[in-house]
Design a protein around this motif. Sequence first.
Motif, PDB file in Angstrom:
ATOM      1  N   ALA A 142     133.181-103.583 104.613  1.00 51.66           N
ATOM      2  CA  ALA A 142     131.771-103.327 104.287  1.00 51.66           C
ATOM      3  C   ALA A 142     131.063-102.662 105.463  1.00 51.66           C
ATOM      4  O   ALA A 142     130.269-101.741 105.266  1.00 51.66           O
ATOM      5  CB  ALA A 142     131.071-104.625 103.903  1.00 51.66           C
ATOM      6  N   GLN A 197     132.106 -99.053 105.380  1.00 48.43           N
ATOM      7  CA  GLN A 197     131.435 -98.395 104.253  1.00 48.43           C
ATOM      8  C   GLN A 197     129.960 -98.181 104.568  1.00 48.43           C
ATOM      9  O   GLN A 197     129.399 -97.124 104.277  1.00 48.43           O
ATOM     10  CB  GLN A 197     131.596 -99.230 102.987  1.00 48.43           C
ATOM     11  CG  GLN A 197     130.965 -98.595 101.763  1.00 48.43           C
ATOM     12  CD  GLN A 197     131.244 -99.372 100.493  1.00 48.43           C
ATOM     13  OE1 GLN A 197     132.235-100.084 100.389  1.00 48.43           O
ATOM     14  NE2 GLN A 197     130.364 -99.237  99.517  1.00 48.43           N
ATOM     15  N   ASN A 198     129.324 -99.172 105.178  1.00 46.61           N
ATOM     16  CA  ASN A 198     127.902 -99.064 105.503  1.00 46.61           C
ATOM     17  C   ASN A 198     127.652 -98.045 106.604  1.00 46.61           C
ATOM     18  O   ASN A 198     126.604 -97.399 106.625  1.00 46.61           O
ATOM     19  CB  ASN A 198     127.345-100.435 105.858  1.00 46.61           C
ATOM     20  CG  ASN A 198     127.339-101.364 104.657  1.00 46.61           C
ATOM     21  OD1 ASN A 198     127.513-100.938 103.526  1.00 46.61           O
ATOM     22  ND2 ASN A 198     127.146-102.646 104.908  1.00 46.61           N
ATOM     23  N   SER A 205     117.692-104.175  98.473  1.00 45.31           N
ATOM     24  CA  SER A 205     119.099-104.420  98.188  1.00 45.31           C
ATOM     25  C   SER A 205     119.614-103.385  97.185  1.00 45.31           C
ATOM     26  O   SER A 205     120.672-102.769  97.399  1.00 45.31           O
ATOM     27  CB  SER A 205     119.291-105.839  97.643  1.00 45.31           C
ATOM     28  OG  SER A 205     120.611-106.029  97.200  1.00 45.31           O
ATOM     29  N   LYS A 206     118.881-103.176  96.115  1.00 43.85           N
ATOM     30  CA  LYS A 206     119.280-102.197  95.093  1.00 43.85           C
ATOM     31  C   LYS A 206     119.281-100.779  95.657  1.00 43.85           C
ATOM     32  O   LYS A 206     120.181 -99.985  95.365  1.00 43.85           O
ATOM     33  CB  LYS A 206     118.354-102.291  93.877  1.00 43.85           C
ATOM     34  CG  LYS A 206     118.571-103.535  93.050  1.00 43.85           C
ATOM     35  CD  LYS A 206     117.598-103.621  91.897  1.00 43.85           C
ATOM     36  CE  LYS A 206     117.779-104.937  91.158  1.00 43.85           C
ATOM     37  NZ  LYS A 206     116.750-105.192  90.177  1.00 43.85           N
ATOM     38  N   LEU A 222     119.691 -99.874  98.817  1.00 42.32           N
ATOM     39  CA  LEU A 222     120.823 -99.743  99.731  1.00 42.32           C
ATOM     40  C   LEU A 222     122.117 -99.542  98.943  1.00 42.32           C
ATOM     41  O   LEU A 222     122.929 -98.664  99.281  1.00 42.32           O
ATOM     42  CB  LEU A 222     120.932-100.977 100.631  1.00 42.32           C
ATOM     43  CG  LEU A 222     119.897-101.093 101.747  1.00 42.32           C
ATOM     44  CD1 LEU A 222     119.836-102.527 102.287  1.00 42.32           C
ATOM     45  CD2 LEU A 222     120.207-100.113 102.872  1.00 42.32           C
ATOM     46  N   GLN A 223     122.306-100.327  97.906  1.00 36.41           N
ATOM     47  CA  GLN A 223     123.506-100.191  97.083  1.00 36.41           C
ATOM     48  C   GLN A 223     123.583 -98.809  96.436  1.00 36.41           C
ATOM     49  O   GLN A 223     124.663 -98.214  96.370  1.00 36.41           O
ATOM     50  CB  GLN A 223     123.554-101.291  96.031  1.00 36.41           C
ATOM     51  CG  GLN A 223     123.810-102.663  96.631  1.00 36.41           C
ATOM     52  CD  GLN A 223     123.644-103.800  95.637  1.00 36.41           C
ATOM     53  OE1 GLN A 223     123.733-103.608  94.439  1.00 36.41           O
ATOM     54  NE2 GLN A 223     123.384-104.996  96.156  1.00 36.41           N
ATOM     55  N   SER A 224     122.444 -98.279  96.024  1.00 40.79           N
ATOM     56  CA  SER A 224     122.440 -96.954  95.388  1.00 40.79           C
ATOM     57  C   SER A 224     122.796 -95.848  96.383  1.00 40.79           C
ATOM     58  O   SER A 224     123.205 -94.759  95.978  1.00 40.79           O
ATOM     59  CB  SER A 224     121.081 -96.664  94.740  1.00 40.79           C
ATOM     60  OG  SER A 224     120.102 -96.343  95.714  1.00 40.79           O
ATOM     61  N   PHE A 235     125.794 -98.517 100.239  1.00 42.37           N
ATOM     62  CA  PHE A 235     125.993 -99.702 101.077  1.00 42.37           C
ATOM     63  C   PHE A 235     126.635-100.815 100.250  1.00 42.37           C
ATOM     64  O   PHE A 235     126.446-100.892  99.040  1.00 42.37           O
ATOM     65  CB  PHE A 235     124.656-100.200 101.633  1.00 42.37           C
ATOM     66  CG  PHE A 235     124.094 -99.352 102.731  1.00 42.37           C
ATOM     67  CD1 PHE A 235     124.226 -99.744 104.057  1.00 42.37           C
ATOM     68  CD2 PHE A 235     123.435 -98.170 102.453  1.00 42.37           C
ATOM     69  CE1 PHE A 235     123.700 -98.970 105.083  1.00 42.37           C
ATOM     70  CE2 PHE A 235     122.906 -97.389 103.469  1.00 42.37           C
ATOM     71  CZ  PHE A 235     123.039 -97.786 104.784  1.00 42.37           C
ATOM     72  N   SER A 236     127.385-101.677 100.930  1.00 38.73           N
ATOM     73  CA  SER A 236     127.949-102.842 100.260  1.00 38.73           C
ATOM     74  C   SER A 236     127.682-104.084 101.102  1.00 38.73           C
ATOM     75  O   SER A 236     127.310-103.990 102.268  1.00 38.73           O
ATOM     76  CB  SER A 236     129.452-102.670 100.027  1.00 38.73           C
ATOM     77  OG  SER A 236     130.147-102.679 101.250  1.00 38.73           O
ATOM     78  N   VAL A 238     125.303-106.114 100.694  1.00 38.42           N
ATOM     79  CA  VAL A 238     123.864-106.092 100.963  1.00 38.42           C
ATOM     80  C   VAL A 238     123.115-106.691  99.770  1.00 38.42           C
ATOM     81  O   VAL A 238     122.185-106.085  99.244  1.00 38.42           O
ATOM     82  CB  VAL A 238     123.354-104.667 101.289  1.00 38.42           C
ATOM     83  CG1 VAL A 238     123.834-104.204 102.641  1.00 38.42           C
ATOM     84  CG2 VAL A 238     123.768-103.673 100.193  1.00 38.42           C
ATOM     85  N   GLY A 239     123.527-107.878  99.375  1.00 38.73           N
ATOM     86  CA  GLY A 239     122.847-108.562  98.283  1.00 38.73           C
ATOM     87  C   GLY A 239     121.449-108.992  98.685  1.00 38.73           C
ATOM     88  O   GLY A 239     121.073-108.929  99.858  1.00 38.73           O
TER      89      GLY A 239
END
Length: 192
Positions: free
Chosen positions: A98, A101-102, A147-148, A150-152, A155-156, A158-159
């Motif tokens: 992660a 990936q980040n 969080s959403k 960052l994921q878009s 990023f992973s 990152v809840g």
Amino acid sequence: MTDHLHRCRWAEKDPIMQNYHDREWGVPIRDSRALWEKLILDGFQAGLSWRTILLKRDAFREAFDGFVPECIAKYDATDIERLLGNETIVRSRIKIKAAIQNANAYVSMKKNGEEFSDFVWNEVSNQPLRRDGINPATRSETGDILSKKLQSRGFSFVGPVIVHAWLQATGVINDHEKLCFCRNAVMRLRTY
């Protein structure tokens, strides 16, 4: 401790946590790389105590090339195995992957002209959100939204809970308790 300062309850008894609380937690961070480092460390903290991460923070910095995203984005399978063999850090394959990936997501944002600090702080109109400091929460609306986002952006790990804790630690959300001596001091640091 005998200094008689009112602190957030979580920082009252442990000198390591007290020092972190008094000097770092909740102080607004505007530097993109420093914000990113804290996000990565918050990901490694998941399921552990923050004290554990603080005690290993220097080892993490050494193992992860000073948390320079451009360096970490180039990590490959050899680097993953190197990190998994490093007993001075938290050795979790999923968390290490992660972080890589980040780093790639951070670098991609930068290449596209999007500054990480601006991305984060624009979400709160460039001013820390001041919560009531009474009811500690593990999530917030701002944390859920970021969080959403960052994921878009790729990023992973990152809840919403990790992101909320990160926003508190980096001063985006001022969650110092109402009587804590840091609460108003942090608000005075709110502008650029």
